[in-house]
Design a protein around this motif. Structure first.
Motif, PDB file in Angstrom:
ATOM      1  N   TYR A  33       2.714  -0.794 -15.272  1.00 44.87           N
ATOM      2  CA  TYR A  33       2.928   0.276 -14.301  1.00 44.87           C
ATOM      3  C   TYR A  33       1.629   0.603 -13.556  1.00 44.87           C
ATOM      4  CZ  TYR A  33       4.139   4.451 -11.881  1.00 44.87           C
ATOM      5  OH  TYR A  33       4.327   5.347 -10.864  1.00 44.87           O
ATOM      6  N   GLN A  34       0.518   0.633 -14.263  1.00 44.77           N
ATOM      7  CA  GLN A  34      -0.775   0.882 -13.613  1.00 44.77           C
ATOM      8  C   GLN A  34      -1.029  -0.142 -12.516  1.00 44.77           C
ATOM      9  OE1 GLN A  34      -3.476   0.713 -16.926  1.00 44.77           O
ATOM     10  NE2 GLN A  34      -3.206   2.873 -17.450  1.00 44.77           N
ATOM     11  N   ASN A  35      -0.664  -1.384 -12.782  1.00 44.87           N
ATOM     12  CA  ASN A  35      -0.858  -2.432 -11.775  1.00 44.87           C
ATOM     13  C   ASN A  35      -0.042  -2.178 -10.515  1.00 44.87           C
ATOM     14  OD1 ASN A  35      -2.739  -3.929 -13.228  1.00 44.87           O
ATOM     15  ND2 ASN A  35      -1.174  -5.143 -14.247  1.00 44.87           N
ATOM     16  N   TYR A  36       1.121  -1.562 -10.655  1.00 40.89           N
ATOM     17  CA  TYR A  36       1.915  -1.212  -9.473  1.00 40.89           C
ATOM     18  C   TYR A  36       1.176  -0.184  -8.630  1.00 40.89           C
ATOM     19  CZ  TYR A  36       5.819  -3.204 -12.193  1.00 40.89           C
ATOM     20  OH  TYR A  36       6.640  -4.004 -12.944  1.00 40.89           O
TER      21      TYR A  36
ATOM     22  N   THR B 281      -1.932  -4.374  -7.590  1.00 42.09           N
ATOM     23  CA  THR B 281      -2.218  -5.726  -8.068  1.00 42.09           C
ATOM     24  C   THR B 281      -0.948  -6.469  -8.466  1.00 42.09           C
ATOM     25  OG1 THR B 281      -2.652  -4.901 -10.294  1.00 42.09           O
ATOM     26  CG2 THR B 281      -4.549  -5.155  -8.835  1.00 42.09           C
ATOM     27  N   ARG B 282       0.154  -5.738  -8.597  1.00 45.34           N
ATOM     28  CA  ARG B 282       1.460  -6.339  -8.884  1.00 45.34           C
ATOM     29  C   ARG B 282       2.540  -5.560  -8.169  1.00 45.34           C
ATOM     30  NH1 ARG B 282       2.920  -7.529 -15.006  1.00 45.34           N
ATOM     31  NH2 ARG B 282       4.765  -8.281 -13.941  1.00 45.34           N
ATOM     32  N   GLU B 283       3.644  -6.238  -7.870  1.00 47.62           N
ATOM     33  CA  GLU B 283       4.808  -5.575  -7.291  1.00 47.62           C
ATOM     34  C   GLU B 283       5.940  -5.607  -8.305  1.00 47.62           C
ATOM     35  OE1 GLU B 283       5.974  -7.070  -3.477  1.00 47.62           O
ATOM     36  OE2 GLU B 283       3.931  -7.039  -2.725  1.00 47.62           O
TER      37      GLU B 283
ATOM     38  N   GLU C 248       0.826  -1.211   0.000  1.00 48.80           N
ATOM     39  CA  GLU C 248       0.000   0.000   0.000  1.00 48.80           C
ATOM     40  C   GLU C 248       0.857   1.257   0.000  1.00 48.80           C
ATOM     41  OE1 GLU C 248      -2.670  -0.284   3.290  1.00 48.80           O
ATOM     42  OE2 GLU C 248      -3.731  -1.999   2.453  1.00 48.80           O
ATOM     43  N   ILE C 249       1.901   1.240   0.800  1.00 48.99           N
ATOM     44  CA  ILE C 249       2.796   2.398   0.866  1.00 48.99           C
ATOM     45  C   ILE C 249       3.473   2.597  -0.483  1.00 48.99           C
ATOM     46  CG2 ILE C 249       4.939   3.284   1.873  1.00 48.99           C
ATOM     47  CD1 ILE C 249       4.069   1.909   4.505  1.00 48.99           C
ATOM     48  N   LEU C 250       3.966   1.525  -1.081  1.00 55.69           N
ATOM     49  CA  LEU C 250       4.617   1.622  -2.377  1.00 55.69           C
ATOM     50  C   LEU C 250       3.668   2.209  -3.416  1.00 55.69           C
ATOM     51  CD1 LEU C 250       6.907   1.111  -4.386  1.00 55.69           C
ATOM     52  CD2 LEU C 250       6.059  -1.241  -4.606  1.00 55.69           C
ATOM     53  N   ALA C 251       2.463   1.688  -3.488  1.00 53.64           N
ATOM     54  CA  ALA C 251       1.493   2.176  -4.473  1.00 53.64           C
ATOM     55  C   ALA C 251       1.208   3.664  -4.272  1.00 53.64           C
ATOM     56  CB  ALA C 251       0.199   1.372  -4.379  1.00 53.64           C
TER      57      ALA C 251
END
Length: 74
Positions: free
Chosen positions: A34-37, A41-43, A3-6
């Motif tokens: 990139y949108q998924n990051y 939904t993806r890392e 969550e923090i990363l996003a």
């Protein structure tokens, strides 16, 4: 951490005035990836995370929520 990363990805991108497409092109990934990051939904793999940190001019620790400082002291 995800969550923090996003949230920080979105925040940094907007502060720099980049579109998701521009960041994706720089990182040699698709815009959807990139949108998924940003959607959690993806890392990203470490290699991509390093490119993202470079384009945003921030540390990996900042992106991952380990510090509130955007830059590491030189």
């Amino acid at each position: 951490m995800r969550e923090i990363l996003a949230e920080r990805l979105k925040q940094c991108r907007k502060e720099k005035g980049f579109t998701q497409r521009e960041v994706a092109i720089y990182c040699d990934i698709t815009e959807k990836t990139y949108q998924n990051y940003e959607l959690m939904t993806r890392e990203p793999k470490v290699e991509i995370l390093l490119k993202i940190a470079d384009v945003f001019e921030v540390s990996l620790d900042y992106l991952l929520g380990r510090t509130e400082k955007k830059q590491v002291n030189a």
